[in-house]
Design an enzyme around this catalytic site. Structure first.
Site, PDB file in Angstrom:
ATOM      1  N   GLU A 441     -37.284 -22.553 -26.104  1.00  0.00           N
ATOM      2  CA  GLU A 441     -36.327 -22.367 -27.007  1.00  0.00           C
ATOM      3  C   GLU A 441     -35.391 -23.541 -27.530  1.00  0.00           C
ATOM      4  OE1 GLU A 441     -37.982 -20.262 -29.148  1.00  0.00           O
ATOM      5  OE2 GLU A 441     -38.980 -18.959 -27.813  1.00  0.00           O
ATOM      6  N   GLY A 442     -35.957 -24.114 -27.056  1.00  0.00           N
ATOM      7  CA  GLY A 442     -35.098 -26.142 -27.474  1.00  0.00           C
ATOM      8  C   GLY A 442     -34.848 -26.155 -26.067  1.00  0.00           C
TER       9      GLY A 442
END
Length: 591
Positions: A441-442
């Site tokens: 997620e990043g």
């Protein structure tokens, strides 16, 4: 696993510190009480221990695979657990009653999910993704889309994913090439490839609701041209949509969650004229990235919880091992008999470090979840301020646990010695499972850029000012003398230094200089925030007596004396505007 989480710690954080029962005074949560909250936590612990934990190792050792018919095959225990989770209404629990939910506060829902994440990271992810998908559609979808896709997800009939990355683009969403072409019937035809899609294909649910980022005509280049589409595996009439599983990604850890490469509209399952997969626009064209951030931010907090839960499980396993493993003698002991290794100072150091990381991270995750509840039930200035504080904390809530709870798992292996490096003991898998989360997620590097490049400078620096003000308010509650006063003074000094460093970094408004060492900034800011969480806990402990409270004091003492001082040299490096990394020529990395 012998233990998953500490219920005593959860009760302390939820009731003695955060006072989550006060949320029941808000209309949305008025049907709840301490009894209903405890009921959900009891149920979650029971299901996690009975249906999720027992197949954690099996899911790791027999990871999902593609069968001869091209379908995903996984061990049957996964579906049993996923079905039981849905049947217990735990997917729907945090949603409003009008959609079949229980209007459960996010704080309790996150605490509930932590049991499953600690028990089985792989299997727990299906519910987590579905909840985030449904939340996005409730916020930005139409009434018809909610009825068609969200309600079945909340019942557990459908599951959800998010499809952002592509093989050539990774985290650079401006470079995605998936296309959306308007069709005459008001739908779109989606063509392209998506990579790293967790839960992207399986037989666990009747349908899979993919949320897909794609570029529609007229949006221009870069992220401004991105729109968001619902692209289901099956259309409402039961027709198979043109979404094809190309392959599975085989990961170092977190193997129980199927991770896929998907083709959209390649003609494997042609629909109509065969020009692509059928997609339904969410909201307005060219605003897809802003909508997807609703799900990504929720998922980032969820990743922080996942990292925390895995770290916590490994910590408890290492405590259990250290109590029973005998080796070595006490330095001053006359008795020649070996002692439990938990008696050795260096083992205590490693256990204290783990305790300070995982309990500090859990406190931060629950604190952020409580902000979500306050924002959702507030108006005006309270809502705006809560939203702003949550915005600043989100990159830290994702990145800090994923780095330092993975380090907790590293220390858990070290406590076990050679046994920790073998698959016969749980901590080896804990480390492998958690190592994904600094990427998930990043990446943490992206979180550093987000924190320093956007969050602390947005609105003229209002985000950082609010964070500093909120932390300072905690330090002002500390007694005038004693250990808490010592720690409060150290925290105030660190916050002042963080604010001054931020100003120095942006003094020339040159992002190429300011952002060079954003990862160092993230680490320093994260440690300061966790120190704040520990001061909050220490003040909640007060004069209470007993081993549990003494353990809290020891962990706070460790963090303030062993960890927080490290932020000084980090902030000094940042203020020097050092450009060593930026000025390194790629040609210098030679064999």
């Amino acid at each position: 696993m012998a233990h998953l989480l500490s219920r005593r710690d959860l009760d302390f954080l939820l009731y003695e510190w955060l006072d989550v029962t006060a949320l029941t005074a808000r209309e949305r949560f008025s049907a709840h009480s301490r009894e209903t909250f405890d009921g959900v936590l009891d149920l979650s612990a029971d299901l996690a221990e009975k249906l999720f934990a027992p197949h954690n190792k099996a899911g790791d050792q027999q990871q999902p695979r593609m069968g001869d018919d091209g379908r995903v095959v996984m061990i049957p225990e996964v579906k049993t657990a996923v079905d039981a989770y849905a049947a217990a209404d735990l997917i729907a629990a945090p949603f409003p009653e009008e959609y079949g939910g229980l209007a459960l506060p996010s704080t309790i829902s996150r605490a509930s999910m932590a049991w499953f994440q600690a028990a089985n990271p792989g299997t727990s992810s299906y519910g987590l993704l579905t909840t985030a998908n449904a939340n996005l559609l409730l916020a930005h979808g139409s009434a018809e889309q909610i009825d068609t896709w969200v309600r079945p997800m909340l019942r557990g009939d459908y599951s959800g994913t998010m499809c952002l990355s592509e093989p050539q683009a990774g985290s650079s969403l401006a470079d995605i090439t998936t296309r959306a072409t308007p069709a005459d019937d008001g739908t779109y035809r989606i063509t392209g490839t998506k990579m790293w899609i967790s839960g992207g294909d399986h037989e666990l649910t009747d349908n899979i609701v993919h949320l897909v980022l794609a570029k529609a005509p007229g949006g221009g280049s870069g992220v401004k041209g991105i729109s968001l589409f619902i692209v289901p595996r099956f259309l409402p009439d039961g027709t198979r949509n043109d979404v094809a599983l190309v392959g599975l990604n085989h990961k170092m850890g977190n193997r129980g969650t199927v991770n896929t490469l998907l083709n959209f509209g390649d003609g494997t399952f042609p629909v109509g004229d065969g020009s692509g997969a059928v997609g339904y626009l969410v909201g307005e064209e060219h605003r897809g990235l802003s909508y997807m951030f609703h799900m990504m931010n929720e998922a980032r907090i969820g990743v922080g919880f996942l990292a925390t839960a895995i770290g916590y499980a490994g910590y408890l396993a290492s405590v259990d091992y250290a109590r029973v493993r005998t080796q070595g003698r006490g330095l001053a002991a006359a008795d020649p008999a070996p002692v439990p290794i938990i008696d050795h100072a260096d083992v205590k150091r490693m256990l204290l470090a783990q305790k300070s990381y995982v309990e500090g991270a859990l406190a931060l995750g629950l604190y952020c979840s409580r902000l979500v509840d306050i924002e959702a039930t507030s108006t005006g200035d309270e809502r705006d301020q809560t939203h702003l504080l949550l915005e600043v904390l989100t990159p830290i809530a994702k990145a800090w646990p994923s780095q330092w709870c993975t380090e907790a798992n590293n220390l858990a292996i070290q406590v076990h010695g050679g046994y920790g490096y073998t698959s016969e003991f749980d901590v080896e898998q804990c480390y492998r499972d958690n190592r994904l989360n600094p990427i998930h997620e990043g990446t943490n590097g992206i979180q550093g850029l987000d924190l320093l490049g956007r969050k602390v400078v947005m609105n003229g620096g209002a985000g950082l000012a609010l964070l500093a003000q909120t932390i300072t308010a905690t330090t002002e509650k500390a007694p005038a003398d004693g250990e808490a006063a010592e720690f409060a003074a150290a925290l105030r000094a660190a916050v002042d230094e963080l604010v001054a460093t931020t100003a120095a970094l942006w003094a020339d408004a040159d992002p190429t200089v300011a952002l060079t060492n954003s990862s160092v900034y993230l680490q320093a800011a994260g440690h300061i925030v966790i120190a704040w969480m520990w001061l909050e806990q220490l003040l909640a402990v007060g004069d209470s007596t007993g081993d549990f409270y003494d353990g809290k004091r020891a962990a706070a003492r460790y963090f303030f004396r062993f960890e927080l001082p490290g932020t000084g040299p980090q902030l000094a490096l940042l203020r020097s505007l050092d450009q060593t990394t930026a000025q390194t020529d790629p040609a210098w990395f030679t064999a």
